[in-house]
Design a protein around this motif. Structure first.
Motif, PDB file in Angstrom:
ATOM      1  N   THR A 143       0.827  -1.197   0.000  1.00  0.00           N
ATOM      2  CA  THR A 143       0.000   0.000   0.000  1.00  0.00           C
ATOM      3  C   THR A 143       0.869   1.257   0.000  1.00  0.00           C
ATOM      4  OG1 THR A 143      -0.150   0.002   2.411  1.00  0.00           O
ATOM      5  CG2 THR A 143      -1.867  -1.188   1.192  1.00  0.00           C
ATOM      6  N   LEU A 144       0.248   2.376  -0.316  1.00  0.00           N
ATOM      7  CA  LEU A 144       0.961   3.643  -0.350  1.00  0.00           C
ATOM      8  C   LEU A 144       1.514   4.045   1.021  1.00  0.00           C
ATOM      9  CD1 LEU A 144       1.882   6.121  -1.908  1.00  0.00           C
ATOM     10  CD2 LEU A 144      -0.401   7.101  -1.591  1.00  0.00           C
ATOM     11  N   PRO A 145       0.745   3.921   2.118  1.00  0.00           N
ATOM     12  CA  PRO A 145       1.329   4.240   3.434  1.00  0.00           C
ATOM     13  C   PRO A 145       2.554   3.407   3.762  1.00  0.00           C
ATOM     14  CG  PRO A 145      -1.065   4.164   3.596  1.00  0.00           C
ATOM     15  CD  PRO A 145      -0.706   3.656   2.230  1.00  0.00           C
ATOM     16  N   THR A 146       2.559   2.130   3.362  1.00  0.00           N
ATOM     17  CA  THR A 146       3.723   1.283   3.618  1.00  0.00           C
ATOM     18  C   THR A 146       4.944   1.800   2.869  1.00  0.00           C
ATOM     19  OG1 THR A 146       2.288  -0.645   3.915  1.00  0.00           O
ATOM     20  CG2 THR A 146       4.619  -1.063   3.504  1.00  0.00           C
ATOM     21  N   ARG A 147       4.742   2.209   1.618  1.00  0.00           N
ATOM     22  CA  ARG A 147       5.855   2.762   0.836  1.00  0.00           C
ATOM     23  C   ARG A 147       6.359   4.057   1.464  1.00  0.00           C
ATOM     24  NH1 ARG A 147       4.670   2.889  -5.493  1.00  0.00           N
ATOM     25  NH2 ARG A 147       6.873   3.516  -5.382  1.00  0.00           N
ATOM     26  N   ILE A 148       5.452   4.866   1.974  1.00  0.00           N
ATOM     27  CA  ILE A 148       5.859   6.121   2.607  1.00  0.00           C
ATOM     28  C   ILE A 148       6.655   5.841   3.877  1.00  0.00           C
ATOM     29  CG2 ILE A 148       4.990   8.193   3.752  1.00  0.00           C
ATOM     30  CD1 ILE A 148       2.662   8.187   1.780  1.00  0.00           C
ATOM     31  N   GLU A 149       6.222   4.846   4.657  1.00  0.00           N
ATOM     32  CA  GLU A 149       6.956   4.472   5.873  1.00  0.00           C
ATOM     33  C   GLU A 149       8.393   4.079   5.540  1.00  0.00           C
ATOM     34  OE1 GLU A 149       5.203   1.734   8.693  1.00  0.00           O
ATOM     35  OE2 GLU A 149       3.195   2.302   8.014  1.00  0.00           O
ATOM     36  N   ARG A 150       8.547   3.258   4.510  1.00  0.00           N
ATOM     37  CA  ARG A 150       9.887   2.808   4.139  1.00  0.00           C
ATOM     38  C   ARG A 150      10.718   3.966   3.598  1.00  0.00           C
ATOM     39  NH1 ARG A 150       8.534  -2.983   1.115  1.00  0.00           N
ATOM     40  NH2 ARG A 150       7.728  -4.048   2.988  1.00  0.00           N
ATOM     41  N   THR A 151      10.063   4.891   2.900  1.00  0.00           N
ATOM     42  CA  THR A 151      10.795   6.050   2.374  1.00  0.00           C
ATOM     43  C   THR A 151      11.277   6.950   3.502  1.00  0.00           C
ATOM     44  OG1 THR A 151       9.461   6.006   0.342  1.00  0.00           O
ATOM     45  CG2 THR A 151      10.657   8.036   0.829  1.00  0.00           C
ATOM     46  N   LEU A 152      10.419   7.146   4.512  1.00  0.00           N
ATOM     47  CA  LEU A 152      10.805   7.993   5.637  1.00  0.00           C
ATOM     48  C   LEU A 152      11.933   7.363   6.450  1.00  0.00           C
ATOM     49  CD1 LEU A 152       7.295   9.183   6.916  1.00  0.00           C
ATOM     50  CD2 LEU A 152       8.964  10.502   5.605  1.00  0.00           C
ATOM     51  N   GLY A 153      11.921   6.021   6.540  1.00  0.00           N
ATOM     52  CA  GLY A 153      12.984   5.322   7.248  1.00  0.00           C
ATOM     53  C   GLY A 153      13.066   5.662   8.723  1.00  0.00           C
ATOM     54  N   VAL A 154      11.915   5.843   9.373  1.00  0.00           N
ATOM     55  CA  VAL A 154      11.903   6.207  10.802  1.00  0.00           C
ATOM     56  C   VAL A 154      11.340   5.076  11.652  1.00  0.00           C
ATOM     57  CG1 VAL A 154      11.803   8.690  10.406  1.00  0.00           C
ATOM     58  CG2 VAL A 154       9.672   7.361  10.470  1.00  0.00           C
ATOM     59  N   GLY A 155      11.400   3.870  11.134  1.00  0.00           N
ATOM     60  CA  GLY A 155      10.895   2.746  11.907  1.00  0.00           C
ATOM     61  C   GLY A 155       9.409   2.548  11.716  1.00  0.00           C
ATOM     62  N   SER A 156       8.808   1.870  12.681  1.00  0.00           N
ATOM     63  CA  SER A 156       7.382   1.590  12.608  1.00  0.00           C
ATOM     64  C   SER A 156       6.732   1.859  13.954  1.00  0.00           C
ATOM     65  CB  SER A 156       7.143   0.131  12.179  1.00  0.00           C
ATOM     66  OG  SER A 156       7.734  -0.763  13.116  1.00  0.00           O
ATOM     67  N   GLY A 157       5.418   1.789  13.955  1.00  0.00           N
ATOM     68  CA  GLY A 157       4.669   2.072  15.157  1.00  0.00           C
ATOM     69  C   GLY A 157       3.384   2.794  14.827  1.00  0.00           C
ATOM     70  N   PRO A 158       2.475   2.877  15.775  1.00  0.00           N
ATOM     71  CA  PRO A 158       1.183   3.521  15.511  1.00  0.00           C
ATOM     72  C   PRO A 158       1.315   4.951  15.015  1.00  0.00           C
ATOM     73  CG  PRO A 158       1.124   2.320  17.588  1.00  0.00           C
ATOM     74  CD  PRO A 158       2.533   2.318  17.136  1.00  0.00           C
ATOM     75  N   ALA A 159       2.223   5.730  15.609  1.00  0.00           N
ATOM     76  CA  ALA A 159       2.375   7.133  15.207  1.00  0.00           C
ATOM     77  C   ALA A 159       2.886   7.239  13.781  1.00  0.00           C
ATOM     78  CB  ALA A 159       3.324   7.852  16.170  1.00  0.00           C
ATOM     79  N   LEU A 190      -4.682   2.685  -7.618  1.00  0.00           N
ATOM     80  CA  LEU A 190      -4.431   3.647  -8.691  1.00  0.00           C
ATOM     81  C   LEU A 190      -3.198   3.284  -9.509  1.00  0.00           C
ATOM     82  CD1 LEU A 190      -5.072   6.928  -6.663  1.00  0.00           C
ATOM     83  CD2 LEU A 190      -6.674   5.732  -8.153  1.00  0.00           C
ATOM     84  N   GLY A 191      -2.354   2.458  -8.981  1.00  0.00           N
ATOM     85  CA  GLY A 191      -1.135   2.043  -9.666  1.00  0.00           C
ATOM     86  C   GLY A 191      -0.364   1.098  -8.767  1.00  0.00           C
ATOM     87  N   ASP A 192       0.829   0.728  -9.189  1.00  0.00           N
ATOM     88  CA  ASP A 192       1.647  -0.187  -8.402  1.00  0.00           C
ATOM     89  C   ASP A 192       2.057   0.492  -7.097  1.00  0.00           C
ATOM     90  OD1 ASP A 192       3.178  -2.295  -7.572  1.00  0.00           O
ATOM     91  OD2 ASP A 192       4.923  -1.749  -8.785  1.00  0.00           O
ATOM     92  N   GLY A 193       1.532   0.009  -5.978  1.00  0.00           N
ATOM     93  CA  GLY A 193       1.848   0.596  -4.687  1.00  0.00           C
ATOM     94  C   GLY A 193       1.159   1.911  -4.421  1.00  0.00           C
ATOM     95  N   LEU A 194       0.146   2.247  -5.202  1.00  0.00           N
ATOM     96  CA  LEU A 194      -0.585   3.505  -5.022  1.00  0.00           C
ATOM     97  C   LEU A 194      -2.010   3.218  -4.565  1.00  0.00           C
ATOM     98  CD1 LEU A 194       0.613   5.531  -8.155  1.00  0.00           C
ATOM     99  CD2 LEU A 194       1.463   5.647  -5.796  1.00  0.00           C
ATOM    100  N   GLN A 195      -2.121   2.511  -3.466  1.00  0.00           N
ATOM    101  CA  GLN A 195      -3.397   2.140  -2.880  1.00  0.00           C
ATOM    102  C   GLN A 195      -3.316   2.389  -1.376  1.00  0.00           C
ATOM    103  OE1 GLN A 195      -4.437  -1.941  -3.576  1.00  0.00           O
ATOM    104  NE2 GLN A 195      -6.565  -1.691  -2.960  1.00  0.00           N
ATOM    105  N   LEU A 196      -4.234   3.187  -0.870  1.00  0.00           N
ATOM    106  CA  LEU A 196      -4.169   3.555   0.545  1.00  0.00           C
ATOM    107  C   LEU A 196      -4.397   2.358   1.455  1.00  0.00           C
ATOM    108  CD1 LEU A 196      -6.031   7.003   0.606  1.00  0.00           C
ATOM    109  CD2 LEU A 196      -3.585   6.570   0.882  1.00  0.00           C
ATOM    110  N   ALA A 197      -5.332   1.495   1.100  1.00  0.00           N
ATOM    111  CA  ALA A 197      -5.623   0.305   1.900  1.00  0.00           C
ATOM    112  C   ALA A 197      -6.104  -0.791   0.969  1.00  0.00           C
ATOM    113  CB  ALA A 197      -6.675   0.603   2.964  1.00  0.00           C
TER     114      ALA A 197
END
Length: 379
Positions: free
Chosen positions: A34-50, A146-153
């Motif tokens: 999903t798109l949020p997952t790609r954004i998380e990996r791009t930010l590179g700040v780990g994981s967690g609810p926040a 919407l595209g490869d990895g461009l899906q919110l959920a």
């Protein structure tokens, strides 16, 4: 052809829950990134609810900005240009290149208008109605790939979710029509409810026939099931898009979608020659913009659903998936405008009769036939 259909219907057997039976062959169904997952990996700040919340918020902002940009272009500019082409006119050509700055002009004009509130309106419902219409469309895009990895959920009940949130627009229309304290608005609201109920059931039933082929309500799975080759003609591989596998269901879905978005010949809720502007009669300024915006967002949502379950989603050669997906949505938008300027309006009783006595019967017939075909191919 039977072999090709087996390939197209391969998704029938791809998914089974832990408690449910498996129909046909069993294969793993990976969950799309999903798109949020790609954004998380791009930010590179780990994981967690926040971090998940922040990534989801950024992803939702990007998708909403993209959709609002499309609506801004189509409403004041593309719609008028298409109308000009259909009627042999020029359309906007003075404000900027190709008249594109007419978009800015319309935004400033509409937002700067005075918001006039009639004395006898039911204020809470009158305020909430116009807001609910565009919000329901934006919520529907939360699960559209919407595209490869461009899906919110990518929930398992993706298609059911889209139908559920899109139907909230009917509630917004009903609230706006009732709360306006205007007989024309009330008639427009009642017509909208009658039309949506008459055509929403065939829409959902026709969508269920696609679910039978794909074997899942998950939209990414439905898209993946259309990736195989249906048939090869002259060295050209025809993909197993469900528009090719079941063109009758595709035609039913497009007609029902046309009724859901209120385009000719199904625009009786806003029929200007009969009821002024229907639910929009008592609205001005920002509230009118919200209703107008919701109208075009729902056109694009209908185009997105059609693209996802019948036209292979973002699939296409060479260009990125988001480009193909947008092009397919625009094709449906152009079709709705052609219908608006070319097909005469039906009477409301004719529309209801076609929906209940024609479309509903055809939709159930298509569902039964699809179930038979799927059952035969799965054995």
């Amino acid at each position: 052809m039977q072999t090709a259909l087996r390939g197209a219907a391969g998704g029938i057997a791809t998914v089974a829950s832990a408690t449910g039976p498996v129909l046909g062959r069993v294969t793993a169904t990976p969950v799309a990134q999903t798109l949020p997952t790609r954004i998380e990996r791009t930010l590179g700040v780990g994981s967690g609810p926040a971090v998940e919340f922040l990534a989801g918020l950024v992803g939702a902002t990007l998708v909403c900005s993209f959709l609002l940009g499309l609506a801004a272009v189509t409403g004041p500019w593309a719609k008028v240009k298409l109308y000009a082409d259909f009627t042999d006119r020029h359309g906007p050509n003075r404000h900027g290149p190709w008249g594109l700055l007419i978009i800015v002009s319309h935004v400033v004009r509409l937002v700067s208008k005075e918001l006039i509130v009639p004395e006898q309106v039911d204020r809470p419902a009158w305020d909430v109605g116009p807001l609910l219409v565009p919000v329901s469309a934006l919520l529907g895009f939360a699960v559209i790939p919407l595209g490869d990895g461009l899906q919110l959920a990518d929930p398992e009940s993706g298609l059911a979710y889209v139908f559920a949130v899109a139907s909230l627009a009917t509630l917004g229309v009903a609230m706006a029509g009732y709360a306006s304290d205007n007989k024309f608005s009330m008639l427009g609201g009642l017509r909208a409810i009658a039309t949506n109920i008459a055509y929403e059931i065939p829409l959902v039933v026709t969508g269920a026939s696609v679910v039978l082929f794909a074997g899942s309500l998950r939209l990414s799975t439905i898209v993946d099931a259309q990736a195989e080759t249906l048939v090869t003609l002259g060295g050209v591989a025809i993909p197993s898009w469900y528009a090719f596998v079941n063109p009758f269901a595709f035609a039913l879905f497009v007609v029902a979608s046309l009724a859901e978005v209120g385009r000719n010949p199904f625009d009786t809720p806003e029929a200007p020659t009969e009821i002024v502007a229907g639910i929009q009669t008592e609205y001005s300024s920002v509230y009118f913009v919200l209703l107008y915006l919701g109208e075009f967002l729902h056109i694009f949502l209908s185009g997105a659903i059609i693209t996802t379950i019948f036209l292979g989603g973002p699939a296409g050669p060479v260009l990125p998936g988001i480009v193909w997906f947008t092009a397919k949505m625009w094709a449906f938008f152009a079709f709705t405008q052609w219908a608006r300027y070319s097909i005469p309006r039906f009477r409301i009783d004719q529309i209801i009769q076609v929906g209940w006595k024609g479309m509903l019967v055809c939709a159930f017939g298509n569902l039964v036939l699809t179930a038979v075909i799927v059952g035969v191919l799965a054995t």
